[in-house]
Design an enzyme around this catalytic site. Structure first.
Site, PDB file in Angstrom:
ATOM      1  N   ARG A  43     -16.193  17.948  14.380  1.00 26.78           N
ATOM      2  CA  ARG A  43     -16.449  16.655  15.040  1.00 26.78           C
ATOM      3  C   ARG A  43     -15.818  15.522  14.222  1.00 26.78           C
ATOM      4  O   ARG A  43     -15.145  14.632  14.751  1.00 26.78           O
ATOM      5  CB  ARG A  43     -17.960  16.444  15.166  1.00 26.78           C
ATOM      6  CG  ARG A  43     -18.356  15.149  15.850  1.00 26.78           C
ATOM      7  CD  ARG A  43     -19.878  15.006  15.928  1.00 26.78           C
ATOM      8  NE  ARG A  43     -20.481  15.994  16.801  1.00 26.78           N
ATOM      9  CZ  ARG A  43     -21.285  16.976  16.394  1.00 26.78           C
ATOM     10  NH1 ARG A  43     -21.621  17.086  15.110  1.00 26.78           N
ATOM     11  NH2 ARG A  43     -21.773  17.845  17.236  1.00 26.78           N
ATOM     12  N   ARG A 142       1.103  -4.975  -9.888  1.00 27.59           N
ATOM     13  CA  ARG A 142       2.278  -4.304  -9.281  1.00 27.59           C
ATOM     14  C   ARG A 142       1.745  -3.078  -8.549  1.00 27.59           C
ATOM     15  O   ARG A 142       1.756  -1.985  -9.083  1.00 27.59           O
ATOM     16  CB  ARG A 142       3.258  -3.928 -10.386  1.00 27.59           C
ATOM     17  CG  ARG A 142       4.595  -3.464  -9.987  1.00 27.59           C
ATOM     18  CD  ARG A 142       4.645  -2.068  -9.352  1.00 27.59           C
ATOM     19  NE  ARG A 142       4.758  -0.943 -10.247  1.00 27.59           N
ATOM     20  CZ  ARG A 142       4.205   0.259 -10.016  1.00 27.59           C
ATOM     21  NH1 ARG A 142       3.441   0.484  -8.959  1.00 27.59           N
ATOM     22  NH2 ARG A 142       4.367   1.239 -10.864  1.00 27.59           N
ATOM     23  N   LYS A 160      -6.752   6.763  -6.025  1.00 21.27           N
ATOM     24  CA  LYS A 160      -6.396   7.725  -7.079  1.00 21.27           C
ATOM     25  C   LYS A 160      -7.626   8.543  -7.471  1.00 21.27           C
ATOM     26  O   LYS A 160      -7.541   9.744  -7.717  1.00 21.27           O
ATOM     27  CB  LYS A 160      -5.859   6.995  -8.317  1.00 21.27           C
ATOM     28  CG  LYS A 160      -4.538   6.264  -8.080  1.00 21.27           C
ATOM     29  CD  LYS A 160      -3.350   7.025  -8.618  1.00 21.27           C
ATOM     30  CE  LYS A 160      -2.049   6.320  -8.266  1.00 21.27           C
ATOM     31  NZ  LYS A 160      -0.854   7.086  -8.603  1.00 21.27           N
ATOM     32  N   GLU A 231      -3.155   1.893 -14.309  1.00 19.69           N
ATOM     33  CA  GLU A 231      -2.403   2.065 -13.069  1.00 19.69           C
ATOM     34  C   GLU A 231      -1.828   0.749 -12.602  1.00 19.69           C
ATOM     35  O   GLU A 231      -2.539  -0.278 -12.541  1.00 19.69           O
ATOM     36  CB  GLU A 231      -3.368   2.606 -11.998  1.00 19.69           C
ATOM     37  CG  GLU A 231      -2.701   3.047 -10.717  1.00 19.69           C
ATOM     38  CD  GLU A 231      -1.847   4.304 -10.901  1.00 19.69           C
ATOM     39  OE1 GLU A 231      -2.297   5.247 -11.566  1.00 19.69           O
ATOM     40  OE2 GLU A 231      -0.719   4.310 -10.392  1.00 19.69           O
ATOM     41  N   ASP A 232      -0.577   0.757 -12.252  1.00 13.88           N
ATOM     42  CA  ASP A 232       0.055  -0.344 -11.533  1.00 13.88           C
ATOM     43  C   ASP A 232      -0.127  -1.711 -12.196  1.00 13.88           C
ATOM     44  O   ASP A 232      -0.432  -2.712 -11.526  1.00 13.88           O
ATOM     45  CB  ASP A 232      -0.415  -0.351 -10.063  1.00 13.88           C
ATOM     46  CG  ASP A 232       0.155   0.850  -9.298  1.00 13.88           C
ATOM     47  OD1 ASP A 232       0.832   1.691  -9.925  1.00 13.88           O
ATOM     48  OD2 ASP A 232      -0.076   0.946  -8.083  1.00 13.88           O
ATOM     49  N   ALA A 295       8.303   2.909 -14.327  1.00 11.48           N
ATOM     50  CA  ALA A 295       8.448   4.283 -13.861  1.00 11.48           C
ATOM     51  C   ALA A 295       9.822   4.841 -14.274  1.00 11.48           C
ATOM     52  O   ALA A 295       9.902   5.941 -14.839  1.00 11.48           O
ATOM     53  CB  ALA A 295       8.269   4.331 -12.354  1.00 11.48           C
ATOM     54  N   ASN A 445       5.402  12.887  -6.695  1.00 16.55           N
ATOM     55  CA  ASN A 445       4.418  11.826  -6.885  1.00 16.55           C
ATOM     56  C   ASN A 445       3.467  12.232  -8.002  1.00 16.55           C
ATOM     57  O   ASN A 445       3.065  13.408  -8.067  1.00 16.55           O
ATOM     58  CB  ASN A 445       3.642  11.609  -5.579  1.00 16.55           C
ATOM     59  CG  ASN A 445       2.803  10.353  -5.646  1.00 16.55           C
ATOM     60  OD1 ASN A 445       1.883  10.258  -6.449  1.00 16.55           O
ATOM     61  ND2 ASN A 445       3.141   9.368  -4.825  1.00 16.55           N
TER      62      ASN A 445
HETATM   63  N1  LIG Z   1       6.733   8.599  -7.109  1.00 17.90           N
HETATM   64  C1  LIG Z   1       5.871   8.238  -8.016  1.00 17.90           C
HETATM   65  O1  LIG Z   1       5.020   9.003  -8.473  1.00 17.90           O
HETATM   66  C2  LIG Z   1       5.901   6.839  -8.506  1.00 17.90           C
HETATM   67  C3  LIG Z   1       6.633   5.896  -7.881  1.00 17.90           C
HETATM   68  N2  LIG Z   1       6.647   4.625  -8.358  1.00 17.90           N
HETATM   69  C4  LIG Z   1       7.374   3.644  -7.578  1.00 17.90           C
HETATM   70  O2  LIG Z   1       8.486   3.206  -8.289  1.00 17.90           O
HETATM   71  C5  LIG Z   1       8.770   1.872  -7.928  1.00 17.90           C
HETATM   72  C6  LIG Z   1       9.008   1.069  -9.181  1.00 17.90           C
HETATM   73  O3  LIG Z   1       7.854   1.052  -9.972  1.00 17.90           O
HETATM   74  P1  LIG Z   1       7.892   0.408 -11.438  1.00 17.90           P
HETATM   75  O4  LIG Z   1       8.961   1.026 -12.246  1.00 17.90           O
HETATM   76  O5  LIG Z   1       6.549   0.460 -11.999  1.00 17.90           O
HETATM   77  O6  LIG Z   1       8.280  -1.080 -11.044  1.00 17.90           O
HETATM   78  P2  LIG Z   1       9.027  -2.122 -11.907  1.00 17.90           P
HETATM   79  O7  LIG Z   1       8.856  -3.411 -11.252  1.00 17.90           O
HETATM   80  O8  LIG Z   1       8.617  -1.953 -13.324  1.00 17.90           O
HETATM   81  O9  LIG Z   1      10.573  -1.666 -11.805  1.00 17.90           O
HETATM   82  C7  LIG Z   1      11.405  -1.863 -10.716  1.00 17.90           C
HETATM   83  C8  LIG Z   1      12.817  -1.705 -11.192  1.00 17.90           C
HETATM   84  O10 LIG Z   1      13.686  -1.773 -10.089  1.00 17.90           O
HETATM   85  C9  LIG Z   1      14.730  -2.655 -10.415  1.00 17.90           C
HETATM   86  N3  LIG Z   1      15.303  -3.285  -9.238  1.00 17.90           N
HETATM   87  C10 LIG Z   1      14.782  -4.265  -8.465  1.00 17.90           C
HETATM   88  N4  LIG Z   1      15.654  -4.624  -7.519  1.00 17.90           N
HETATM   89  C11 LIG Z   1      16.754  -3.879  -7.711  1.00 17.90           C
HETATM   90  C12 LIG Z   1      18.008  -3.805  -7.089  1.00 17.90           C
HETATM   91  N5  LIG Z   1      18.316  -4.588  -6.062  1.00 17.90           N
HETATM   92  N6  LIG Z   1      18.902  -2.920  -7.551  1.00 17.90           N
HETATM   93  C13 LIG Z   1      18.603  -2.130  -8.587  1.00 17.90           C
HETATM   94  N7  LIG Z   1      17.440  -2.147  -9.236  1.00 17.90           N
HETATM   95  C14 LIG Z   1      16.522  -3.015  -8.794  1.00 17.90           C
HETATM   96  C15 LIG Z   1      14.103  -3.713 -11.311  1.00 17.90           C
HETATM   97  O11 LIG Z   1      15.136  -4.384 -12.006  1.00 17.90           O
HETATM   98  P3  LIG Z   1      14.826  -5.523 -13.102  1.00 17.90           P
HETATM   99  O12 LIG Z   1      14.363  -4.752 -14.297  1.00 17.90           O
HETATM  100  O13 LIG Z   1      16.142  -6.158 -13.311  1.00 17.90           O
HETATM  101  O14 LIG Z   1      13.784  -6.409 -12.536  1.00 17.90           O
HETATM  102  C16 LIG Z   1      13.246  -2.800 -12.172  1.00 17.90           C
HETATM  103  O15 LIG Z   1      14.011  -2.254 -13.204  1.00 17.90           O
HETATM  104  C17 LIG Z   1       7.601   1.398  -7.081  1.00 17.90           C
HETATM  105  O16 LIG Z   1       7.956   1.441  -5.721  1.00 17.90           O
HETATM  106  C18 LIG Z   1       6.544   2.411  -7.328  1.00 17.90           C
HETATM  107  O17 LIG Z   1       5.717   2.627  -6.200  1.00 17.90           O
HETATM  108  C19 LIG Z   1       5.984   4.255  -9.486  1.00 17.90           C
HETATM  109  C20 LIG Z   1       5.221   5.164 -10.140  1.00 17.90           C
HETATM  110  C21 LIG Z   1       5.084   6.515  -9.665  1.00 17.90           C
HETATM  111  C1  LIG Z   2       2.503   6.708  -7.232  1.00 19.69           C
HETATM  112  C2  LIG Z   2       2.308   5.533  -8.050  1.00 19.69           C
HETATM  113  O1  LIG Z   2       1.591   5.575  -9.031  1.00 19.69           O
HETATM  114  C3  LIG Z   2       2.992   4.321  -7.719  1.00 19.69           C
HETATM  115  O2  LIG Z   2       3.773   4.292  -6.784  1.00 19.69           O
HETATM  116  O3  LIG Z   2       2.750   3.335  -8.416  1.00 19.69           O
HETATM  117 MG   LIG Z   3       1.126   3.700  -9.738  1.00 21.07          MG
END
Ligand SMILES: NC(=O)C1=CN([C@@H]2O[C@H](COP(=O)(O)OP(=O)(O)OC[C@H]3O[C@@H](n4cnc5c(N)ncnc54)[C@H](OP(=O)(O)O)[C@@H]3O)[C@@H](O)[C@H]2O)C=CC1
Ligand SMILES: CC(=O)C(=O)O
Ligand SMILES: [Mg+2]
Length: 543
Positions: A43, A142, A160, A231-232, A295, A445
């Protein structure tokens, strides 16, 4: 009824803690005459499936979790691949963005900057102090790739922790979702009358550091057996607070370390398949990161540390990595670089800024391309074509979350590589039919890692989470593919097996904790691997 013989104190009266049990049968007349539990499960599933939008499904499941947690987790465990995208990415992203609109009732603990100096009292209000084992803590700055969502980030801590319960059998009452309210820089929330956080911009670095020191001290004093998952947090703070506390408290950062572990694991399985087609040894792979934040750099660090295990020097391992950020290729002479990018910055490129991804692919000739950039469709058809032109089996992982921010879809990756792509995305994509075959996308992930890593750390009573524990979680995941999964060409195991996988990861993590001497459960040291696995399984809560 199982009695756990650890006394605990409540209102000054010593009691025995009773392990969670299904509610006693309701009194006659207070429920319908015929309420079969198996039928009720069907259900609930039918009620869930009758909702037309994923957000409505999320709301239904949130209610179910509060009203009938056993049923909620039963559904999760029985329908993992259907429910995970509803309680976690991608739907949790929408739920966080609309948190103030869909809010029904309190869940989790909010600690605000206004509590600075009296955080102990706020934490003391948590009703289940003695049970607490794991907390996911965000400051909402973030959330996935969605930016600064302020206290709306609470949804990610809740999501999470639901996966900790479903995926690793952590007792629901042992989890504490936490959102720190340090303000938000997102003006539309500050202007929104429904927004539930304090109405101020984020506090400065110094004030945040004082707040965080007090918070961590009070948390670890109030909950001596607690593991904390950060986280984030926005990039700088993610690195800063991991470094600040990692040798002092049992804490890890999911975005840096959990993501590093899950991507290393998927890369290892993908690289084996790629190498079978190209003949290229593992140590000859060239890895391009599109996105150099917490990341991206977390994954790069995990990969290089693994390459040193294969016999490369640190310098040789570092040279396997190229980072691209919002300004293009990251290299030394480009100008001032953020601290976390410096280690991987290239010293062998001196030309003009290289900003076009196609040019960068042409220059680097990567075997693997990872997207952690939050830029939707950044891996265009041309980029995928270029990867396919230089690799018989290109490794393409668009890892940004939620789905709408993924660097490419699985359908596009398959179409542009003639089905040869080795693919994993952060959020789930549907499988694809290609030339009469079904091709399966991986989901790279950190949800594959943190439940088992956290469970292992809790059971080992680890005083800290060492790099070797994180690495063990990654290798444990990589080894967990079954013959059938290998035969299907998968690079991550099926999510339906998450409990089995988490138990295996937890075992590897406990062994690594013991080797590093950070474990505080000496009894586990004398167990054989089989006994340890049995012990882990016996500790998992079941609905
Ligand atoms: N699959 C998974 O398990 C996970 C996925 N993620 C995902 O990864 C993504 C990033 O997370 P996180 O690293 O924490 O975020 P951040 O904000 O720390 O990093 C984002 C990065 O992307 C770069 N960026 C932004 N715009 C552009 C562009 N136009 N061209 C190239 N690079 C660019 C930024 O550049 P700059 O340094 O110059 O600002 C920065 O280095 C998120 O979407 C998050 O959800 C995160 C954790 C786990
Ligand atoms: C999966 C994760 O932790 C993130 O996208 O931030
Ligand atoms: Mg995260």
């Amino acid at each position: 009824m199982t009695i756990v013989l650890t006394p605990y104190w409540s209102n000054g009266v010593q009691k025995l803690k009773v392990a969670p049990q299904p509610a006693p049968p309701p009194k006659k007349g207070l429920v319908p005459p015929v309420l079969d539990q198996n039928i009720h499960t069907l259900r609930c599933l039918a009620q869930l499936r009758s909702k037309t939008s994923n957000l409505e499904k999320y709301i239904y499941l949130s209610h179910l979790k509060t009203d009938d947690p056993h049923m909620f987790y039963k559904l999760c465990l029985n329908h993992m691949s259907e429910i995970t995208p509803l309680i976690y990415t991608p739907t949790v992203g929408d739920a966080c963005q609309q948190f103030s609109q869909i809010y029904r009732r309190p869940e989790g603990l909010y600690v605000s900057i206004q509590d600075k100096g009296k955080i102990r009292a706020v934490i003391g209000n948590w009703p289940k102090i003695d049970d607490a084992r794991i907390s996911v803590v965000t400051d909402g700055s973030r959330i996935l790739g969605l930016g600064d969502l302020g206290v709306n980030g609470m949804g990610i801590s809740i999501g999470k922790l639901s996966l900790y319960v479903a995926g690793a059998g952590i007792r629901p009452e042992s989890t504490i979702p936490i959102c720190l309210d340090l303000g938000t820089n997102t003006q539309r929330y500050l202007d929104d009358p429904f927004y539930m956080g304090i109405r101020q911009k984020r506090v400065g670095d110094e004030e945040m550091a004082e707040f965080m020191d007090e918070f961590m001290h009070e948390m670890t004093t109030a909950f001596p057996k607690l593991m904390i998952q950060f986280e984030d947090f926005s990039t700088d703070n993610a690195f800063k607070y991991l470094e600040r506390y990692r040798n002092k408290y049992p804490v890890f950062n999911d975005d840096i370390q959990g993501t590093g572990a899950v991507v290393l694991s998927g890369f290892l399985n993908a690289a084996k398949l790629a190498s079978a087609a190209s003949g290229l040894p593992l140590t000859d792979h060239r890895i391009l990161f599109f996105g150099a934040g917490s990341a991206g750099v977390g994954v790069a660090s995990q990969l290089t540390s693994f390459f040193t295990l294969l016999g490369l020097t640190k310098e040789q391992a570092r040279r396997k990595i190229w980072l691209v950020d919002s300004q293009g290729l990251v290299y030394d002479t480009r100008g001032r670089l953020a601290e976390h990018k410096k280690y991987f910055s290239r010293d062998d490129y001196q030309g003009p800024p290289m900003t076009n991804l196609l040019d960068i692919i042409d220059y680097v000739r990567p075997t693997a391309l990872f997207g952690l950039s939050t830029i939707t469709d950044a891996f265009s058809g041309d980029v995928l074509d270029a990867m396919a032109a230089i690799n018989p089996r290109p490794i393409v992982f668009p890892l940004s979350n939620p789905v709408k921010l993924a660097e490419c879809s699985f359908a596009d990756a398959v179409a542009h590589t003639g089905g040869s792509v080795l693919f994993a995305s952060g959020s789930p994509f549907p499988e694809q039919q290609y030339q009469g075959k079904i091709l399966y996308p991986g989901q790279g992930n950190n949800m594959y890692i943190f439940p088992g890593l956290g469970l292992g750390a809790i059971l080992a009573r680890a005083a800290e989470v060492t790099d070797s524990m994180v690495e063990a979680s990654s290798l444990g995941l990589a080894q967990s593919l079954t013959k059938e999964e290998h035969a299907l060409g998968l690079i991550y195991p099926q999510i339906e097996r998450i409990r089995e996988i988490s138990a295996h990861i937890a075992k590897e993590v406990i062994r690594a904790a013991q080797k590093s001497g950070v474990d505080r459960s000496p009894d586990l040291r004398t167990k054989t691997d089989a006994e340890l696995l049995q012990f882990i399984n016996s500790k998992m809560w079941n609905p």
